[in-house]
Design a protein around this motif. Structure first.
Motif, PDB file in Angstrom:
ATOM      1  N   ALA A  51     -85.519 -92.091 -40.855  1.00 28.47           N
ATOM      2  CA  ALA A  51     -84.638 -90.929 -40.880  1.00 28.47           C
ATOM      3  C   ALA A  51     -85.384 -89.678 -41.318  1.00 28.47           C
ATOM      4  CB  ALA A  51     -83.457 -91.194 -41.810  1.00 28.47           C
ATOM      5  N   ARG A  52     -85.030 -88.556 -40.679  1.00 26.75           N
ATOM      6  CA  ARG A  52     -85.615 -87.260 -41.014  1.00 26.75           C
ATOM      7  C   ARG A  52     -84.489 -86.255 -41.240  1.00 26.75           C
ATOM      8  NH1 ARG A  52     -89.016 -86.256 -35.789  1.00 26.75           N
ATOM      9  NH2 ARG A  52     -87.111 -87.214 -34.944  1.00 26.75           N
ATOM     10  N   PRO A  53     -84.660 -85.292 -42.144  1.00 27.45           N
ATOM     11  CA  PRO A  53     -83.612 -84.297 -42.401  1.00 27.45           C
ATOM     12  C   PRO A  53     -83.265 -83.509 -41.143  1.00 27.45           C
ATOM     13  CG  PRO A  53     -85.278 -84.237 -44.123  1.00 27.45           C
ATOM     14  CD  PRO A  53     -85.822 -85.112 -43.035  1.00 27.45           C
ATOM     15  N   VAL A  54     -81.981 -83.259 -40.945  1.00 29.03           N
ATOM     16  CA  VAL A  54     -81.509 -82.612 -39.726  1.00 29.03           C
ATOM     17  C   VAL A  54     -81.899 -81.139 -39.649  1.00 29.03           C
ATOM     18  CG1 VAL A  54     -79.396 -81.800 -38.596  1.00 29.03           C
ATOM     19  CG2 VAL A  54     -79.621 -84.188 -39.221  1.00 29.03           C
ATOM     20  N   VAL A  55     -81.743 -80.395 -40.731  1.00 32.35           N
ATOM     21  CA  VAL A  55     -81.976 -78.947 -40.668  1.00 32.35           C
ATOM     22  C   VAL A  55     -83.402 -78.615 -40.238  1.00 32.35           C
ATOM     23  CG1 VAL A  55     -82.102 -76.831 -42.038  1.00 32.35           C
ATOM     24  CG2 VAL A  55     -80.091 -78.309 -42.217  1.00 32.35           C
ATOM     25  N   ALA A  59     -84.557 -76.547 -36.825  1.00 35.69           N
ATOM     26  CA  ALA A  59     -85.457 -75.395 -36.889  1.00 35.69           C
ATOM     27  C   ALA A  59     -86.661 -75.594 -35.972  1.00 35.69           C
ATOM     28  CB  ALA A  59     -85.909 -75.170 -38.331  1.00 35.69           C
ATOM     29  N   ALA A  60     -87.248 -76.782 -36.003  1.00 40.91           N
ATOM     30  CA  ALA A  60     -88.409 -77.060 -35.160  1.00 40.91           C
ATOM     31  C   ALA A  60     -88.030 -77.097 -33.684  1.00 40.91           C
ATOM     32  CB  ALA A  60     -89.041 -78.384 -35.579  1.00 40.91           C
ATOM     33  N   LYS A  61     -86.877 -77.660 -33.371  1.00 37.22           N
ATOM     34  CA  LYS A  61     -86.427 -77.791 -31.985  1.00 37.22           C
ATOM     35  C   LYS A  61     -86.258 -76.430 -31.322  1.00 37.22           C
ATOM     36  CE  LYS A  61     -84.879 -81.084 -30.101  1.00 37.22           C
ATOM     37  NZ  LYS A  61     -85.425 -82.083 -29.134  1.00 37.22           N
ATOM     38  N   TYR A  62     -85.654 -75.497 -32.053  1.00 35.05           N
ATOM     39  CA  TYR A  62     -85.332 -74.201 -31.461  1.00 35.05           C
ATOM     40  C   TYR A  62     -86.302 -73.089 -31.858  1.00 35.05           C
ATOM     41  CZ  TYR A  62     -80.971 -76.488 -30.211  1.00 35.05           C
ATOM     42  OH  TYR A  62     -80.041 -77.352 -29.692  1.00 35.05           O
ATOM     43  N   GLY A  63     -87.276 -73.419 -32.695  1.00 33.98           N
ATOM     44  CA  GLY A  63     -88.235 -72.409 -33.119  1.00 33.98           C
ATOM     45  C   GLY A  63     -87.595 -71.323 -33.964  1.00 33.98           C
ATOM     46  N   ILE A  64     -86.699 -71.725 -34.851  1.00 33.65           N
ATOM     47  CA  ILE A  64     -85.997 -70.772 -35.709  1.00 33.65           C
ATOM     48  C   ILE A  64     -86.267 -71.120 -37.169  1.00 33.65           C
ATOM     49  CG2 ILE A  64     -84.173 -70.312 -34.021  1.00 33.65           C
ATOM     50  CD1 ILE A  64     -82.377 -72.273 -35.475  1.00 33.65           C
ATOM     51  N   GLY A  65     -85.919 -70.198 -38.050  1.00 31.58           N
ATOM     52  CA  GLY A  65     -86.114 -70.437 -39.471  1.00 31.58           C
ATOM     53  C   GLY A  65     -85.085 -71.402 -40.036  1.00 31.58           C
ATOM     54  N   LEU A  66     -85.385 -71.914 -41.218  1.00 27.62           N
ATOM     55  CA  LEU A  66     -84.473 -72.858 -41.860  1.00 27.62           C
ATOM     56  C   LEU A  66     -83.122 -72.224 -42.160  1.00 27.62           C
ATOM     57  CD1 LEU A  66     -86.850 -74.724 -44.354  1.00 27.62           C
ATOM     58  CD2 LEU A  66     -85.884 -75.603 -42.222  1.00 27.62           C
ATOM     59  N   ASP A  67     -83.127 -70.921 -42.452  1.00 30.32           N
ATOM     60  CA  ASP A  67     -81.854 -70.262 -42.751  1.00 30.32           C
ATOM     61  C   ASP A  67     -80.952 -70.231 -41.531  1.00 30.32           C
ATOM     62  OD1 ASP A  67     -83.603 -68.556 -41.456  1.00 30.32           O
ATOM     63  OD2 ASP A  67     -82.909 -66.762 -42.507  1.00 30.32           O
ATOM     64  N   ARG A  68     -81.529 -69.959 -40.363  1.00 32.35           N
ATOM     65  CA  ARG A  68     -80.727 -69.958 -39.133  1.00 32.35           C
ATOM     66  C   ARG A  68     -80.293 -71.368 -38.756  1.00 32.35           C
ATOM     67  NH1 ARG A  68     -83.366 -67.034 -34.258  1.00 32.35           N
ATOM     68  NH2 ARG A  68     -81.347 -67.666 -33.366  1.00 32.35           N
ATOM     69  N   ALA A  69     -81.157 -72.339 -39.014  1.00 30.71           N
ATOM     70  CA  ALA A  69     -80.789 -73.731 -38.739  1.00 30.71           C
ATOM     71  C   ALA A  69     -79.634 -74.166 -39.633  1.00 30.71           C
ATOM     72  CB  ALA A  69     -81.994 -74.643 -38.939  1.00 30.71           C
ATOM     73  N   LEU A  85     -61.877 -82.940 -38.935  1.00 28.63           N
ATOM     74  CA  LEU A  85     -62.966 -83.855 -39.227  1.00 28.63           C
ATOM     75  C   LEU A  85     -63.756 -83.405 -40.450  1.00 28.63           C
ATOM     76  CD1 LEU A  85     -64.346 -84.247 -35.585  1.00 28.63           C
ATOM     77  CD2 LEU A  85     -62.907 -85.889 -36.805  1.00 28.63           C
ATOM     78  N   THR A  86     -64.254 -84.352 -41.198  1.00 24.28           N
ATOM     79  CA  THR A  86     -65.164 -84.055 -42.300  1.00 24.28           C
ATOM     80  C   THR A  86     -66.580 -83.953 -41.748  1.00 24.28           C
ATOM     81  OG1 THR A  86     -63.776 -85.274 -43.859  1.00 24.28           O
ATOM     82  CG2 THR A  86     -66.054 -84.863 -44.517  1.00 24.28           C
ATOM     83  N   TYR A  87     -67.314 -82.946 -42.189  1.00 23.46           N
ATOM     84  CA  TYR A  87     -68.688 -82.749 -41.692  1.00 23.46           C
ATOM     85  C   TYR A  87     -69.557 -82.296 -42.857  1.00 23.46           C
ATOM     86  CZ  TYR A  87     -72.374 -81.492 -38.359  1.00 23.46           C
ATOM     87  OH  TYR A  87     -73.564 -81.428 -37.634  1.00 23.46           O
ATOM     88  N   ARG A  88     -70.509 -83.112 -43.208  1.00 21.99           N
ATOM     89  CA  ARG A  88     -71.413 -82.806 -44.323  1.00 21.99           C
ATOM     90  C   ARG A  88     -72.603 -82.012 -43.809  1.00 21.99           C
ATOM     91  NH1 ARG A  88     -75.699 -85.912 -46.587  1.00 21.99           N
ATOM     92  NH2 ARG A  88     -75.177 -87.582 -45.139  1.00 21.99           N
ATOM     93  N   THR A  89     -72.859 -80.848 -44.374  1.00 25.56           N
ATOM     94  CA  THR A  89     -73.934 -79.988 -43.888  1.00 25.56           C
ATOM     95  C   THR A  89     -75.217 -80.105 -44.710  1.00 25.56           C
ATOM     96  OG1 THR A  89     -73.071 -78.155 -45.230  1.00 25.56           O
ATOM     97  CG2 THR A  89     -72.338 -78.293 -42.922  1.00 25.56           C
ATOM     98  N   GLU A  90     -75.143 -80.682 -45.885  1.00 23.59           N
ATOM     99  CA  GLU A  90     -76.320 -80.779 -46.737  1.00 23.59           C
ATOM    100  C   GLU A  90     -76.783 -82.226 -46.845  1.00 23.59           C
ATOM    101  OE1 GLU A  90     -75.611 -79.015 -50.504  1.00 23.59           O
ATOM    102  OE2 GLU A  90     -75.188 -77.019 -49.690  1.00 23.59           O
ATOM    103  N   GLY A  91     -78.078 -82.421 -46.674  1.00 25.68           N
ATOM    104  CA  GLY A  91     -78.662 -83.749 -46.858  1.00 25.68           C
ATOM    105  C   GLY A  91     -78.478 -84.698 -45.696  1.00 25.68           C
ATOM    106  N   ARG A  92     -77.932 -84.209 -44.569  1.00 29.23           N
ATOM    107  CA  ARG A  92     -77.742 -85.103 -43.433  1.00 29.23           C
ATOM    108  C   ARG A  92     -79.073 -85.352 -42.734  1.00 29.23           C
ATOM    109  NH1 ARG A  92     -75.921 -85.321 -38.366  1.00 29.23           N
ATOM    110  NH2 ARG A  92     -76.012 -83.080 -37.972  1.00 29.23           N
ATOM    111  N   ASP A  93     -79.211 -86.537 -42.108  1.00 30.41           N
ATOM    112  CA  ASP A  93     -80.459 -86.853 -41.437  1.00 30.41           C
ATOM    113  C   ASP A  93     -80.174 -87.453 -40.062  1.00 30.41           C
ATOM    114  OD1 ASP A  93     -79.606 -89.427 -42.040  1.00 30.41           O
ATOM    115  OD2 ASP A  93     -81.039 -89.701 -43.662  1.00 30.41           O
TER     116      ASP A  93
END
Length: 235
Positions: A51-55, A59-69, A85-93
């Motif tokens: 597993a790898r962190p989603v954010v 960022a790497a996929k779209y060539g954007i900064g972490l803040d935009r991701a 729906l519940t959606y967790r935005t922090e720590g998801r992988d």
């Protein structure tokens, strides 16, 4: 009428699209005569099992900064919450989903595919603990009502149900699907993306009434959010 739905557990728009479709189906007068068949689609068959962190991945996929991701994840979360729906935005992988798809085919043989799919979506998008943590998939299989020993045997044998997953993917490719969610009504009508419930209602009605093959729903938003090999649509 049969509705086939191609999706991937890693796809947030599949999670959201499923909820939107179910809202339309709940109001459909012929819903008792609609058979739902879930199909496999891997967004990235080459993804590692670890597993790898989603954010950072976004960022790497779209060539954007972490803040935009991070903002993109917040936007998807808002869409999810609009559907209840519940959606967790922090720590998801995220990680390779092939074993999940194999297990879903096993669950189908035991009449538990819908239950396992819901459990997997919840684990990946709502739970604090990663759906890809070691041993987690077996726990989720048991939670969905599957026998622990039989599920463990499937997970240990990488060839088990592999052909069924590949067949689903080959069928989607033959139909021209390049991303998910992808909904096919009686193999006559296709709807791509996490469309609004009203669009799914129109698709159900058109597919129910139509006797003429139609490739795509007339008037559907062809830019509706979906996930493909190049990534997921960002808000």
């Amino acid at each position: 009428m049969r509705v086939e739905i191609w999706s991937d557990i890693n796809c947030p728009w599949c999670y959201i699209g499923k909820a939107r479709f179910e809202k339309a189906l709940e109001r459909f007068p012929h819903r008792e005569d609609v058979e739902i068949v879930h199909r496999s689609f891997e967004l990235d068959p080459t993804a590692p099992a670890e597993a790898r962190p989603v954010v950072p991945l976004i960022a790497a996929k779209y060539g954007i900064g972490l803040d935009r991701a991070e903002a993109a994840e917040q936007g998807i979360a808002a869409s999810a919450r609009d559907e209840g729906l519940t959606y967790r935005t922090e720590g998801r992988d995220a990680a390779n989903s092939f074993d999940m798809h194999r297990l879903l085919h096993f669950a189908e043989e035991h009449g538990r595919r819908a239950q396992l799919l819901d459990v997997l979506y919840r684990a990946n998008f709502a739970d604090e603990r990663s759906a890809f943590a070691p041993g987690r998939l077996l726990e989720l299989a048991v939670e969905a009502g599957l026998d622990a020993g039989a599920a463990a045997h499937v997970l240990a044998d990488r060839t088990a149900y592999a052909d069924a997953v590949r067949e689903d993917e080959a069928t989607a490719s033959a139909m021209g699907a390049t991303g998910v969610p992808f909904f096919v009504f009686d193999r006559r009508l296709g709807v791509s993306g996490a469309q609004p419930p009203a669009t799914f209602t129109a698709a159900l009605e058109q597919a129910w009434d139509s006797r003429v093959p139609v490739p795509l729903l007339t008037g559907a938003d062809t830019t509706a959010e979906s996930c493909g090999p190049d990534g997921c649509a960002l808000p």
